[in-house]
Design a protein around this motif. Sequence first.
Motif, PDB file in Angstrom:
ATOM      1  N   PRO A   1       0.559  -0.929  -0.415  1.00  0.00           N
ATOM      2  CA  PRO A   1       0.126  -0.117   0.158  1.00  0.00           C
ATOM      3  C   PRO A   1       0.958   1.419  -0.040  1.00  0.00           C
ATOM      4  CG  PRO A   1      -0.178  -1.225   2.247  1.00  0.00           C
ATOM      5  CD  PRO A   1       0.726  -2.249   1.265  1.00  0.00           C
ATOM      6  N   HIS A   2       0.547   2.427  -0.579  1.00  0.00           N
ATOM      7  CA  HIS A   2       1.148   3.387  -0.845  1.00  0.00           C
ATOM      8  C   HIS A   2       0.372   4.579  -1.197  1.00  0.00           C
ATOM      9  CE1 HIS A   2       1.326   3.947  -5.330  1.00  0.00           C
ATOM     10  NE2 HIS A   2       0.908   2.632  -5.208  1.00  0.00           N
ATOM     11  N   THR A   3       1.035   5.750  -1.069  1.00  0.00           N
ATOM     12  CA  THR A   3       0.391   6.650  -1.601  1.00  0.00           C
ATOM     13  C   THR A   3       1.599   7.541  -2.949  1.00  0.00           C
ATOM     14  OG1 THR A   3      -0.983   9.301  -1.484  1.00  0.00           O
ATOM     15  CG2 THR A   3       0.821   8.464  -0.082  1.00  0.00           C
ATOM     16  N   HIS A   4       1.231   8.310  -4.072  1.00  0.00           N
ATOM     17  CA  HIS A   4       2.687   8.534  -5.067  1.00  0.00           C
ATOM     18  C   HIS A   4       1.920  10.023  -4.881  1.00  0.00           C
ATOM     19  CE1 HIS A   4       4.565   9.615  -8.399  1.00  0.00           C
ATOM     20  NE2 HIS A   4       3.404   9.902  -8.584  1.00  0.00           N
ATOM     21  N   TRP A   5       3.062  10.636  -4.160  1.00  0.00           N
ATOM     22  CA  TRP A   5       3.153  11.891  -3.816  1.00  0.00           C
ATOM     23  C   TRP A   5       3.753  12.763  -4.641  1.00  0.00           C
ATOM     24  CZ3 TRP A   5      -1.202  12.566  -0.350  1.00  0.00           C
ATOM     25  CH2 TRP A   5      -1.538  13.736  -0.148  1.00  0.00           C
ATOM     26  N   ASP A   6       3.310  13.820  -5.503  1.00  0.00           N
ATOM     27  CA  ASP A   6       3.586  14.694  -6.554  1.00  0.00           C
ATOM     28  C   ASP A   6       3.394  15.735  -5.640  1.00  0.00           C
ATOM     29  OD1 ASP A   6       3.716  13.350  -8.891  1.00  0.00           O
ATOM     30  OD2 ASP A   6       1.573  13.187  -8.960  1.00  0.00           O
ATOM     31  N   ARG A   7       4.413  16.005  -5.101  1.00  0.00           N
ATOM     32  CA  ARG A   7       4.599  17.345  -4.748  1.00  0.00           C
ATOM     33  C   ARG A   7       3.557  18.680  -5.473  1.00  0.00           C
ATOM     34  NH1 ARG A   7       8.779  21.598  -1.817  1.00  0.00           N
ATOM     35  NH2 ARG A   7       8.537  21.577   0.306  1.00  0.00           N
ATOM     36  N   GLU A   8       3.973  18.835  -5.696  1.00  0.00           N
ATOM     37  CA  GLU A   8       3.440  20.048  -6.763  1.00  0.00           C
ATOM     38  C   GLU A   8       3.281  19.620  -7.898  1.00  0.00           C
ATOM     39  OE1 GLU A   8       5.767  23.307  -6.125  1.00  0.00           O
ATOM     40  OE2 GLU A   8       7.739  22.934  -8.094  1.00  0.00           O
ATOM     41  N   TRP A   9       2.092  20.223  -8.320  1.00  0.00           N
ATOM     42  CA  TRP A   9       1.199  19.098 -10.010  1.00  0.00           C
ATOM     43  C   TRP A   9      -0.055  20.587 -10.114  1.00  0.00           C
ATOM     44  CZ3 TRP A   9      -1.533  14.455 -11.138  1.00  0.00           C
ATOM     45  CH2 TRP A   9      -1.747  13.672 -12.675  1.00  0.00           C
ATOM     46  N   TYR A  10      -0.800  20.037 -10.278  1.00  0.00           N
ATOM     47  CA  TYR A  10      -2.069  20.398 -10.712  1.00  0.00           C
ATOM     48  C   TYR A  10      -2.974  21.356  -9.430  1.00  0.00           C
ATOM     49  CZ  TYR A  10      -4.777  16.720  -8.396  1.00  0.00           C
ATOM     50  OH  TYR A  10      -5.133  16.031  -8.092  1.00  0.00           O
ATOM     51  N   ARG A  11      -1.925  21.725  -8.530  1.00  0.00           N
ATOM     52  CA  ARG A  11      -2.670  22.373  -7.682  1.00  0.00           C
ATOM     53  C   ARG A  11      -0.865  22.608  -6.998  1.00  0.00           C
ATOM     54  NH1 ARG A  11      -7.088  19.896  -3.280  1.00  0.00           N
ATOM     55  NH2 ARG A  11      -8.635  19.588  -4.909  1.00  0.00           N
ATOM     56  N   THR A  12      -1.074  24.062  -6.194  1.00  0.00           N
ATOM     57  CA  THR A  12       0.612  24.175  -5.771  1.00  0.00           C
ATOM     58  C   THR A  12       0.833  23.263  -4.051  1.00  0.00           C
ATOM     59  OG1 THR A  12      -0.294  25.783  -4.303  1.00  0.00           O
ATOM     60  CG2 THR A  12      -0.319  26.089  -6.102  1.00  0.00           C
ATOM     61  N   PHE A  13       1.953  23.591  -3.912  1.00  0.00           N
ATOM     62  CA  PHE A  13       2.848  22.888  -2.969  1.00  0.00           C
ATOM     63  C   PHE A  13       2.280  23.222  -1.481  1.00  0.00           C
ATOM     64  CE2 PHE A  13       5.664  23.022   0.527  1.00  0.00           C
ATOM     65  CZ  PHE A  13       5.393  22.415   0.937  1.00  0.00           C
ATOM     66  N   GLN A  14       1.418  24.387  -1.339  1.00  0.00           N
ATOM     67  CA  GLN A  14       1.040  24.111  -0.090  1.00  0.00           C
ATOM     68  C   GLN A  14      -0.502  23.843   0.084  1.00  0.00           C
ATOM     69  OE1 GLN A  14       2.620  25.044   2.489  1.00  0.00           O
ATOM     70  NE2 GLN A  14       3.715  25.999   2.298  1.00  0.00           N
ATOM     71  N   GLU A  15      -1.140  23.466  -1.239  1.00  0.00           N
ATOM     72  CA  GLU A  15      -2.320  23.147  -1.395  1.00  0.00           C
ATOM     73  C   GLU A  15      -2.531  21.450  -0.947  1.00  0.00           C
ATOM     74  OE1 GLU A  15      -4.681  26.528  -4.238  1.00  0.00           O
ATOM     75  OE2 GLU A  15      -3.216  25.051  -5.429  1.00  0.00           O
ATOM     76  N   PHE A  16      -1.376  21.129  -2.076  1.00  0.00           N
ATOM     77  CA  PHE A  16      -1.347  19.231  -1.563  1.00  0.00           C
ATOM     78  C   PHE A  16      -0.784  19.694  -0.092  1.00  0.00           C
ATOM     79  CE2 PHE A  16      -0.623  18.698  -5.973  1.00  0.00           C
ATOM     80  CZ  PHE A  16      -2.035  18.099  -6.364  1.00  0.00           C
ATOM     81  N   ARG A  17       0.212  20.053   0.274  1.00  0.00           N
ATOM     82  CA  ARG A  17       0.739  19.355   1.834  1.00  0.00           C
ATOM     83  C   ARG A  17      -0.740  19.979   2.745  1.00  0.00           C
ATOM     84  NH1 ARG A  17       5.352  22.151   4.968  1.00  0.00           N
ATOM     85  NH2 ARG A  17       4.702  24.099   4.921  1.00  0.00           N
TER      86      ARG A  17
END
Length: 851
Positions: free
Chosen positions: A11-27
């Motif tokens: 089990p995992h999560t693939h974490w694009d730190r920033e992509w279609y949202r900004t870093f802080q939005e993904f954080r």
Amino acid sequence: MPKPIDVIVFPHTHWDREWYRTFQEFRVRLVAAIDRIVFLLEEDVYPFFMLDGQAIVVEDYLAIKPEMRPRLEKLIREKKLAIGPWYILPDEFLVSGEAIIRNLLRGIKITLSLGGERPKTGYLPDMFGHIGQMPQILRGFGCQQAVVWRGVDIEASSFEWVAPDGTSIPTHYLVDGYHNVSLFEKKGLSERIEETKVFLARFQGKADILFPVGSDHLAPVSEMPGTLAEVAKHFPGHSFRIGPIEGADLQPSLKIFGNLRYPSKAYLLQGVLSSRMSLKQQNAACQGLLERYAEPTSALVKMAGGDYPEGLLEEAWRLLLQNHPHDSICGCSVDEVHREMNTRFASVQQLGNTLVESNLLKLSPNTSEPGIILFNPTSRPRREWLKTTIDWPEETAAAEVSLFDLEGKTLPCFVEGAMSKESFQAGGDFVPYWQKVKQYAISFLSPEIPPMGTVVLFLRSGETALPEGTVRIAENSLENEYFFLSVSRGQLRLRDKQSNRLFEDVHFFVDGGDAGDEYTYSPPESDKVERSRLVGCSIMRQTAHWGVLRLDYEIEIPLALTADRRERSEESRTIRIFSYVSLRSGERRVEIKTELSNECMDHRLRVVFGFGKGAPQAFREGAFGIFFQKPLEEKPLLPVSPLQEAPVPTFAQQGFSLLDDSVKGLAIAAKGLPEVEAMCASEEYFLALTLLRSVDWLSRDDLRTRGGGAGPHFPTPDAQCIGYQSFEYAIIPFSGKWEEAGIQQEAHFFLHPVWIQPFGNHRGAGFFDSSDRLFVEDSRLVVSALKKSAWSDSLLLRLYNPTGRKLESRVKVRGFRAFSCDLLEEEGEFLGEDFFEIALRPFAIESFLLK
């Protein structure tokens, strides 16, 4: 009975730190996801979870919730939570080989600090293809296996991946990628069983199977382990267990050599090489600043008895690496993401530039006398014409000046101008003030500057005799002792005077439409390709040692695509392009700076260099080597089928590419321009260097070169790259084969110029003699790192062999004892004091500790 095949469910999560949202939005989502992961692991709902092979996700989480560190450390020590070995998951072709090593080193340091262990697996789940040197790099860090997805073209689920130096690593192939939500989504049991049956049928042989469960930015659901247990009952020939990747047994039956760059099984998205080209240019500048200037000059300060600015360099690397995730450096995110990247790049430049200035001032004489200290950031000695400005307090300034070395000898130089001005003085040990100075603009021929070393020169009263120059310039021509350039019949022609070989039509521009997106170039169905016209030539600089011609081009570019995106508009703009062609005495390269203002959309602009007739092979500089570039065998039919991607003739370069027919050759070095194509038309060969690609969408699903979308359909107007653009590259003709012609050395001289630091009115540490400290006898070997070790007070020296042949050399390290070490910088055997001898196999990377 045959052994049941283990199905390792991770089990995992693939974490694009920033992509279609900004870093802080993904954080915001990241904090909630890790909170849930911790709860499920602590409550033994999940026995194991993997945080995408990255350490930065934990760093970003703990910055918000530092009180959670003890709980995370406990889960990591208990091997319930896996992080690292990467700091971030990078694009492998758009960052330097040294940056890849620093990425892993930082990720492993964070992992160890949180209770983890040295890495066993190199997890590479979503990079857009893989560099051929990756097996050597992973093995150098102690990894025992790799996991990949994109770029592989096999039917088996595992293979032995072999690097150019012969190093190999057993490798899992994620045949369906990392994305698998069949155990997450709300589905009936029969549907889950059928999906699992289809998945398992993809695997052949008796090797264990990796079964990823997770996807982009997903938090785990508590029902998954129970759902898996129900599904597993229907597959008695398999043993399902949730656990780490390291538990899988590989049985690779085939070998794959070098790059993994095949688009047949999964999108490779190779158009990212030229999306938002300014990001690539900034990244190359920042990498070069840290690797070639800030770290080596810091090492010299340490040799001189000063302090090594380890924390500041760590911060610069941290910021730079945060721009290296594939969705970031590839330029395939929303506009807000890339604007934030510009801020990080600016911070790296500020840190790096200030450190280099500070280091060189510490290495210069403690004097009020004006002068300059020169630093050579390359692996070979060099002597060349340079120019700079030097301030002298106005009340004591001399009427006539010259440059003198430490022995009092004058250098060939001439003053191009002198002006009175006010200079702002601000040091750490005096109150800032303004000072009236006379500023001299000086061109000079440097003395020989040692590799990774310095030379000190003083500005004093005096005259100097200039040697006879070799540069001749006229209205339509420019030459030195090696080359003659001329404008004739609307073309730039270059003759190599030593071999008397002529390169006709050696520099022009071509523009075509682009109906693609940030991921992929896609020509419109009815394209209109335009070629530049050379309409003017003028002299910009004329001395006997340095000449510059300005070439004026015009090119008619359609304003945009038509509304249906099938062709280019009838309305167009005449774009003016100015190329400044520079030639200096004693140099075997032609340097060019090109400027333009992009006023059009939906197009790709390239500069093309004519090689002429022959049967040349193409080579490119990549991570830790110069590699043969296999040509695209046949042009793909467009449009491609759904879920397919057309192979592309363009390829990635680090610093330069070349055409070589064993008799003559043409190399093109470029600063931060990574996309190149070797072309043939009417039996004439060319190298085409992409300058910019203007698109308007993150992703579209109507491309002719890709059969579906690659991300959300968000508009990205900044990706049109409207406005001022500037590009720097060099033409390097040569005779014979490139390995004997010193092409990499000449290219690196262009890519990494001499740093000139003025001094005077400061408190230096006193002159430090850096000459004869470090020297690698074989000029083909390259120094890629000179820095302090990550774990000790020793210095770290890294060399690589860029060629396909074994190289033996003597390495001088005066004042040091040398030890071998791996990429994790753990000490090995003693090699020698003051010097040692090495034998590097083809394309080998070797590191050494200096004590």
